[in-house]
Design a protein around this motif. Structure first.
Motif, PDB file in Angstrom:
ATOM      1  N   VAL A  28       0.871  -1.184   0.000  1.00  8.23           N
ATOM      2  CA  VAL A  28       0.000   0.000   0.000  1.00  8.23           C
ATOM      3  C   VAL A  28       0.906   1.231   0.000  1.00  8.23           C
ATOM      4  O   VAL A  28       1.337   1.706   1.042  1.00  8.23           O
ATOM      5  CB  VAL A  28      -0.933   0.018   1.229  1.00  8.23           C
ATOM      6  N   GLU A  30       0.564   3.991  -2.614  1.00  9.31           N
ATOM      7  CA  GLU A  30       0.080   5.187  -3.313  1.00  9.31           C
ATOM      8  C   GLU A  30      -0.140   6.324  -2.324  1.00  9.31           C
ATOM      9  O   GLU A  30      -0.521   6.110  -1.178  1.00  9.31           O
ATOM     10  CB  GLU A  30      -1.236   4.880  -4.045  1.00  9.31           C
ATOM     11  N   GLU A  31       0.099   7.527  -2.794  1.00 13.40           N
ATOM     12  CA  GLU A  31      -0.009   8.717  -1.944  1.00 13.40           C
ATOM     13  C   GLU A  31      -1.365   8.769  -1.236  1.00 13.40           C
ATOM     14  O   GLU A  31      -2.421   8.745  -1.862  1.00 13.40           O
ATOM     15  CB  GLU A  31       0.159   9.979  -2.815  1.00 13.40           C
ATOM     16  N   GLN A  33      -2.974   6.598   0.323  1.00 18.47           N
ATOM     17  CA  GLN A  33      -3.777   5.369   0.391  1.00 18.47           C
ATOM     18  C   GLN A  33      -3.621   4.661   1.727  1.00 18.47           C
ATOM     19  O   GLN A  33      -4.603   4.178   2.301  1.00 18.47           O
ATOM     20  CB  GLN A  33      -3.381   4.436  -0.761  1.00 18.47           C
ATOM     21  N   VAL A  34      -2.384   4.585   2.230  1.00 14.73           N
ATOM     22  CA  VAL A  34      -2.185   3.857   3.489  1.00 14.73           C
ATOM     23  C   VAL A  34      -2.850   4.592   4.650  1.00 14.73           C
ATOM     24  O   VAL A  34      -3.414   3.965   5.539  1.00 14.73           O
ATOM     25  CB  VAL A  34      -0.682   3.588   3.759  1.00 14.73           C
ATOM     26  N   LYS A  36      -5.585   6.363   4.519  1.00 16.51           N
ATOM     27  CA  LYS A  36      -7.029   6.072   4.455  1.00 16.51           C
ATOM     28  C   LYS A  36      -7.326   4.666   4.960  1.00 16.51           C
ATOM     29  O   LYS A  36      -8.303   4.441   5.676  1.00 16.51           O
ATOM     30  CB  LYS A  36      -7.524   6.234   3.015  1.00 16.51           C
ATOM     31  N   ALA A  37      -6.484   3.700   4.558  1.00 22.13           N
ATOM     32  CA  ALA A  37      -6.719   2.311   4.974  1.00 22.13           C
ATOM     33  C   ALA A  37      -6.592   2.166   6.486  1.00 22.13           C
ATOM     34  O   ALA A  37      -7.438   1.539   7.137  1.00 22.13           O
ATOM     35  CB  ALA A  37      -5.732   1.383   4.269  1.00 22.13           C
ATOM     36  N   ASN A  57       5.904   2.569   3.555  1.00 21.37           N
ATOM     37  CA  ASN A  57       4.729   3.349   3.980  1.00 21.37           C
ATOM     38  C   ASN A  57       4.690   3.611   5.487  1.00 21.37           C
ATOM     39  O   ASN A  57       3.641   3.958   6.029  1.00 21.37           O
ATOM     40  CB  ASN A  57       3.436   2.666   3.521  1.00 21.37           C
ATOM     41  N   VAL A 234      -7.390  -2.091   1.146  1.00 22.77           N
ATOM     42  CA  VAL A 234      -7.413  -0.623   1.162  1.00 22.77           C
ATOM     43  C   VAL A 234      -8.846  -0.106   1.015  1.00 22.77           C
ATOM     44  O   VAL A 234      -9.081   1.091   1.004  1.00 22.77           O
ATOM     45  CB  VAL A 234      -6.530  -0.028   0.030  1.00 22.77           C
ATOM     46  N   THR A 235      -9.803  -1.031   0.905  1.00 22.04           N
ATOM     47  CA  THR A 235     -11.202  -0.655   0.702  1.00 22.04           C
ATOM     48  C   THR A 235     -11.936  -0.657   2.032  1.00 22.04           C
ATOM     49  O   THR A 235     -12.002  -1.695   2.696  1.00 22.04           O
ATOM     50  CB  THR A 235     -11.879  -1.689  -0.230  1.00 22.04           C
TER      51      THR A 235
END
Length: 276
Positions: A28, A30-31, A33-34, A36-37, A57, A234-235
């Motif tokens: 994970v 992506e900018e 993304q981590v 948010k997860a 990350n 990540v969802t």
């Protein structure tokens, strides 16, 4: 052993309590993304986050931990020393770098990521020092076979608290699981969902029987086998779904059916044959 909620914990061999279920953040990167997860997981009630130096990350994880507003002592944070940093002094330096990126003043669990031949014993001595110095609440290993553990234990002062390995119905590692149980080393599963390869007749049938997803069936199997598990997602909806495994229990017959699926099949590298 009954595991009834996302806050339930196992007690490690040094007395530290670790949640049975956590969030893994492998790949994970992506900018944003981590962050948010991790925030989604913490909002859903997760209290264990598993990262590693090589994941790239740790800074994002640290930001999310701070932004969550949840007291530090309520979250169990794991990271790992990467292969190229193994060795005594280099591990101590790598730990300091991870802590700087995470923005933490102590860590809950620090793991040797892979058993690098000729180095993991010196790396373990560094982890023992970090533990003695109070910088880490627990130390452990990842991807260690029985022979690696026996070799390590021949000289170690401390028994690893955790061994995090690839573990799922197609790779149930019974010999390793039995050895870890005997030594009071908590087994922990990475890639518990077989990197999405859940389309198996037995798993699908059990999902229909219990009114759960195939992923939930496998995660419940992990927990009933007393294996800590850290599914990655990540969802937000999937993160919540992965945690919704505490309102049912697989019967002994259904556990046996899942236990019988083992093919010694790996989706990741073999710890006896990796080149990174």
């Amino acid at each position: 052993m009954a595991i009834h909620s996302l806050q339930d914990t196992t007690t490690l061999n040094n007395g530290v309590k670790m949640p049975w279920l956590g969030l893994g953040v492998w790949k994970v990167t992506e900018e944003g993304q981590v962050e948010k997860a991790v925030l989604s997981a913490l909002e859903a009630g997760y209290r264990s986050i598993d990262t590693a130096a090589i994941y790239g990350n740790e800074e994002g994880v640290g930001r999310a931990l701070r932004d969550s507003g949840i007291p530090r002592d309520q979250i169990f944070v794991t990271t790992k020393v990467w292969n190229s940093n193994q060795g005594y002094e280099s591990t101590l330096a790598a730990f300091d770098e991870s802590m700087q990126k995470l923005g933490l003043d102590y860590l809950d669990l620090y793991l040797i990521h892979w058993p690098v031949a000729g180095k993991y014993k010196d790396t373990w001595r560094a982890l023992e020092k970090l533990y003695k110095d109070g910088k880490v609440r627990a130390i452990g290993v990842s991807n260690f076979h029985v022979h690696h553990l026996k070799d390590l234990l021949a000289d170690a002062e401390a028994v690893p608290t955790v061994n995090q390995v690839e573990y799922h119905p197609l790779l149930s590692q019974e010999e390793l699981r039995a050895f870890c149980r005997e030594k009071k080393i908590q087994l922990e599963a990475w890639s518990p969902l077989m990197q999405g390869n859940l389309d198996h007749e037995v798993i699908t049938q059990l999902a229909q029987k219990y009114g759960k997803s195939p992923a939930q069936i496998v995660l419940r199997w992990d927990l009933q086998n007393e294996v800590v598990t850290i599914p990655k997602s990540v969802t937000p909806a999937r993160i919540a779904e992965n945690a919704d495994v505490f309102d049912f229990e697989l019967s002994p017959d259904d556990m046996a059916a899942l236990n019988g699926l083992n093919e010694d099949r790996r989706f990741g590298p073999d710890p006896d044959n990796f080149d990174f």
